[in-house]
Design an enzyme around this catalytic site. Sequence first.
Site, PDB file in Angstrom:
ATOM      1  CE1 TYR A 128      36.956  44.384  31.019  1.00 40.14           C
ATOM      2  CE2 TYR A 128      35.974  44.152  33.103  1.00 40.14           C
ATOM      3  CZ  TYR A 128      37.114  44.299  32.242  1.00 40.14           C
ATOM      4  OH  TYR A 128      38.203  43.732  32.778  1.00 40.14           O
ATOM      5  CB  SER A 143      37.092  40.887  35.345  1.00 40.76           C
ATOM      6  OG  SER A 143      36.514  41.952  35.727  1.00 40.76           O
TER       7      SER A 143
END
Length: 320
Positions: free
Chosen positions: A153, A129
């Site tokens: 995250y 990501s």
Amino acid sequence: MTILVTGAAGFIGFHASRRLLARGERIVGLDSLTDYYDVALKRARLTELDRQAGFEFHRLDLADDDAVKRLVLETRPTRILHLAAQAGVRYSLDAPFAYTHSNVTGHLSVLEAARALGGDLAHLVYASSSSVYGERGGRFREDDALGEPVSLYAATKRADELMSSTYTHLYGLPQTGLRFFTVYGPWGRPDMAYFSFAEAMLRGETIRLFNEGRNQRDFTYIDDVIEPLVRVLDDAPGARHGVYNIGGSNPVETLDLVATLERALGVNAKTEPVPPQPGDVSYTCADVTRLERDYGCVPGTRLEEGIARFAQWFRSYRNS
């Protein structure tokens, strides 16, 4: 080829599986069908995949390492596309253990299963990501020094990259991580801004704009993700671990996203500016020089065009 796709009922997993099935591959899909967002949408994606020859689906928890390894050894994939994860920055504030369960333990399960295949595995490609870059300006390059993660995250995604690098070093696993930048489009995730904004706008509800709508995101249309993803997956890099950015290289303010949605949907948005949300970064922008050099891919779909395609699908799906 037989390709194991984790997160096959997810947004990117669905599109990747559909593309690979269309060219005749056998896809072994794996997903736990969590209720983080509407399970009906995930099932609708699976229904679409079931219409194509060569697709089989297994519902199981990625963190169940014995079950994952058993499936991998039974199906003997030559490539693994690992896209399953607990997504979302803001949800990590409320459910932190969901992230270590899916993104850390789950990733380790995939690595161990891949190791069990030995030399039969040509490539393991996994989702990373843009969040690993943290808060910064300019264009994000794969060789940038990575600072402090600003969300759990992001920390779990960086942990995935480090674990994968270690497994390549220890066991020679051929691996590539793809750092996705704000992927959007038809069949997307309802928790993402463009999707939730569209739903609120059609209902006449007010949209909350974090950081007063000044956050900038490098929106990347789904087709511009699937093309390089498949090219990377087809590669057989040997005992190497690498990472690639996949992004549009054109940051757009949230306010401009709302205006684009207004034009595509033909409705005016009601908005409420609010302070920044903890864990959010204010800006993302991918440098895709490495992707262009190695795989000849440059994402180029304009936001106006991509949102128009999403809006057309969204109205159809919403009325189905």
